[in-house]
Design a protein around this motif. Structure first.
Motif, short mmCIF file in Angstrom:
data_model
loop_
_atom_site.label_atom_id
_atom_site.label_comp_id
_atom_site.label_asym_id
_atom_site.label_seq_id
_atom_site.Cartn_x
_atom_site.Cartn_y
_atom_site.Cartn_z
N GLU A 1 26.18 107.77 -33.81
CA GLU A 1 25.74 106.39 -33.53
C GLU A 1 26.92 105.45 -33.32
OE1 GLU A 1 23.31 105.36 -36.94
OE2 GLU A 1 22.17 107.22 -36.64
N VAL A 2 27.93 105.60 -34.17
CA VAL A 2 29.09 104.70 -34.04
C VAL A 2 29.89 105.04 -32.79
CG1 VAL A 2 31.22 103.89 -35.13
CG2 VAL A 2 29.20 104.30 -36.53
N ASP B 1 33.93 101.90 -40.88
CA ASP B 1 32.68 101.87 -40.11
C ASP B 1 31.51 102.48 -40.88
OD1 ASP B 1 34.04 101.15 -37.48
OD2 ASP B 1 35.05 103.03 -37.99
N LEU B 2 31.83 103.47 -41.72
CA LEU B 2 30.74 104.23 -42.37
C LEU B 2 30.91 104.24 -43.88
CD1 LEU B 2 30.86 107.58 -40.35
CD2 LEU B 2 29.19 105.74 -40.07
N VAL B 3 29.81 104.04 -44.60
CA VAL B 3 29.78 104.22 -46.04
C VAL B 3 28.56 105.09 -46.33
CG1 VAL B 3 29.59 103.07 -48.29
CG2 VAL B 3 30.90 101.98 -46.46
N ILE B 4 28.83 106.34 -46.71
CA ILE B 4 27.75 107.32 -46.82
C ILE B 4 27.64 107.80 -48.26
CG2 ILE B 4 26.94 109.58 -46.01
CD1 ILE B 4 28.48 109.00 -43.41
N LYS C 1 28.43 99.47 -37.71
CA LYS C 1 28.65 99.68 -39.15
C LYS C 1 27.42 100.36 -39.74
CE LYS C 1 32.43 97.16 -39.33
NZ LYS C 1 33.73 97.75 -39.47
N VAL C 2 27.66 101.37 -40.59
CA VAL C 2 26.53 102.02 -41.25
C VAL C 2 26.82 102.07 -42.76
CG1 VAL C 2 25.22 104.17 -41.52
CG2 VAL C 2 26.07 103.51 -39.26
N VAL C 3 25.89 101.56 -43.54
CA VAL C 3 25.96 101.73 -44.99
C VAL C 3 24.68 102.45 -45.39
CG1 VAL C 3 26.07 100.57 -47.24
CG2 VAL C 3 27.30 99.60 -45.28
N HIS D 1 23.37 113.30 -43.26
CA HIS D 1 23.17 112.39 -42.12
C HIS D 1 24.50 111.99 -41.47
CE1 HIS D 1 18.97 112.12 -43.05
NE2 HIS D 1 19.20 111.63 -44.25
N THR D 2 25.60 112.52 -42.02
CA THR D 2 26.93 112.10 -41.54
C THR D 2 27.08 112.33 -40.03
OG1 THR D 2 27.80 112.69 -43.70
CG2 THR D 2 29.41 112.34 -41.96
N VAL D 3 26.68 113.49 -39.56
CA VAL D 3 26.85 113.80 -38.14
C VAL D 3 26.14 112.75 -37.27
CG1 VAL D 3 26.45 115.52 -36.33
CG2 VAL D 3 26.95 116.28 -38.64
N ASP D 4 24.91 112.42 -37.65
CA ASP D 4 24.15 111.44 -36.87
C ASP D 4 24.82 110.07 -36.91
OD1 ASP D 4 22.34 113.36 -36.28
OD2 ASP D 4 20.90 112.77 -37.83
N HIS D 5 25.28 109.69 -38.08
CA HIS D 5 25.92 108.36 -38.20
C HIS D 5 27.19 108.27 -37.36
CE1 HIS D 5 22.97 107.07 -40.95
NE2 HIS D 5 23.44 107.64 -42.04
#
Ligand code: SAH
Ligand code: SF4
Ligand code: F3S
Length: 450
Positions: free
Chosen positions: A116-117, A99-102, A124-126, A109-113
């Motif tokens: 959101e998911v 789901d996440l690519v940080i 999906k967040v890239v 910003h990991t906590v926020d992402h």
């Protein structure tokens, strides 16, 4: 609140980044999980420096995805760090469960992402863009470890990125250009650590000797890095200062002299040499010669005879001849390093060395690796033996990793000493009589004061 499992691959920079992300998550009410299959969020903080490191993280993620998704449909799976940066969206194409690519400038910003998911706002967040000021975003610490025990030593990230572009290395592409935090900012973080019981800091960056070159510059003949060490040295409560990784080209007179002047600066240095052959060092774009490297070691040992020196070496760089490899062996014997990481060359995408012809056969790389490693072990063992009978001071870090019944600490020259003792020694500077040496470990008895 959901629970989060984080696994870290790669270097100390990554460990530090994971720690900051964990601290940010805990501050928001998340709990940390020790089993990925029981967690609501699984984050892998990845490394791209060699292919094996990437394959490990990809393997782990596909395993977790196949096991966890069937149990917890809404679990969040994410890649962070260097491989996330260098591969980006391609990772989701390869592993659609992710789901996440940080990226490496986006840890904060990991906590926020995750939020959101989890809330279903996005699926999906890239996030791998460059971000101005991100070098100062890694500052929170999870100071109480999983056991609730206090940390005595701590990493402090002082800069991000590398401009050296060694021809084999992917780091300048995953971590970006050199960007440094201000001295005040770093000193503030160190003071906060001291207030929480930390007594030793390790200043971290991919090329710490280039710290503040652009932002701060030279003052009174001292590089920005030496100015920073002096500022940290002035903090009451810090007993020991270390740093990693330096680059040989950064060992000017000012840094060598700093070892003479600043007692808190520990007599240990991890100085990656990579090769002992001048033609090879040139092809690697390392920016120094064998002679210059030997001169640095000589000068450091002059100022601090007991200094512990370790290194990194790559075997099997494209076109490495027998003669070039022999030059590395002879440099190793001449310096008599305490220890070394010996790496088999791994071709990294988009690096200049990947384009070179004459990639060496695997068997030859294996053979040279084994040969150098046996030298490393032999020289290490004889150097460690010379400590038997001596008294050395350690800063006690906690229970021994090999045997939980005993305690361990590090000498100033960065050697681990295991001894019989209890938790009450944690955080203390203790003198130990060295009675025995094992493989890269010393064993001691506390000196009884009469
Ligand atoms: N910034 C650090 C190195 C980070 S990478 C420094 O310059 O010292 C850690 C080590 O990995 C390097 O010192 C090098 O020995 C090794 N390494 C880097 N790229 C590699 C590659 N393509 N194959 C094998 N080893 C590599
Ligand atoms: Fe990579 Fe060289 Fe920079 Fe170290 S100095 S991170 S090996 S490019
Ligand atoms: Fe690996 Fe990135 Fe560190 S590539 S070695 S985790 S900076």
């Amino acid at each position: 609140m959901p629970s989060v499992y984080i696994k870290t691959y790669g270097c100390q920079m990554n460990e530090r980044d994971s720690d900051a992300v964990a601290a940010q998550l805990v501050a928001k009410g998340y709990s940390m999980a020790s089993d990925p299959l029981k967690a609501d969020v699984v984050l892998l903080n990845t490394c791209s420096v060699r292919d094996a490191a990437e394959q490990k993280a990809i393997g782990k993620m596909s395993h977790v995805a196949s096991q966890l998704r069937s149990r917890k449909k809404n679990a969040v799976l994410g890649f962070m760090g260097c491989m996330a940066q260098s591969r980006g969206k391609e990772l989701i194409d390869k592993l659609p469960d992710v789901d996440l690519v940080i990226g490496t400038q986006k840890f904060h910003h990991t906590v926020d992402h995750i939020g959101e998911v989890l809330s279903g706002k996005t699926n999906k967040v890239v996030d791998v863009e460059e971000e101005e000021g991100s070098e100062a975003a890694v500052r929170e610490h999870l100071l109480d470890g999983a056991s609730g025990a206090k940390s005595i030593t701590s990493f402090v990230s002082i800069m991000q990125g590398c401009n050296q572009f060694c021809t084999f290395c992917i780091v300048p592409y995953t971590r970006g250009r050199e960007r440094s935090r201000s001295i005040e900012d770093i000193v503030g973080e160190c003071k906060n650590l001291v207030d929480h019981g930390v007594r030793e800091v390790t200043l971290l960056g991919q090329i710490v000797t280039s710290y503040g070159r652009r932002e701060i510059g030279i003052k009174d003949g001292k590089s920005a890095f030496v100015q920073l060490i002096e500022a940290v040295h002035q903090i009451d409560g810090i007993d020991r200062i270390r740093f990693t990784s330096p680059h040989p080209k950064g060992y000017g007179e000012d840094l060598v002299q700093a070892y003479g002047r600043l007692p808190k600066l520990c007599e240990s240095a991890h100085i990656p040499v990579q090769s002992g052959s001048n033609s090879m060092l040139k092809r690697m774009h390392r920016g120094y010669t064998r002679e210059r490297f030997l001169d640095i070691i000589h000068k450091l040992r002059e100022v601090r005879p007991d200094i512990g020196i370790t290194t990194d070496i790559i075997v099997g760089f494209p076109g490495e001849s027998e003669e070039e490899f022999e030059a590395t062996l002879s440099l190793y014997r001449e310096v008599e390093f305490d220890n070394a990481f010996v790496f088999k060359y791994s071709t990294r995408r988009n690096t200049p060395a990947a384009e070179l012809e004459q990639q060496l056969p695997t068997e030859l790389i294996e053979e040279r690796h084994a040969k150098l490693l046996s030298e490393v072990n032999q020289i290490g063992a004889s150097r460690y033996e010379t400590y038997i009978g001596k008294t050395m001071q350690v800063l006690v870090e906690g229970p021994s990793r090999r045997n939980k019944e005993r305690m361990e600490g590090r000498t100033r020259c960065n050697r681990i000493v295991v001894f019989d003792g209890s938790e009450r020694f944690r955080g203390q500077l203790v003198d130990l009589n060295i009675i025995r040496s094992g493989s890269f470990t010393l064993y001691g008895d506390p000196v009884i004061l009469k």
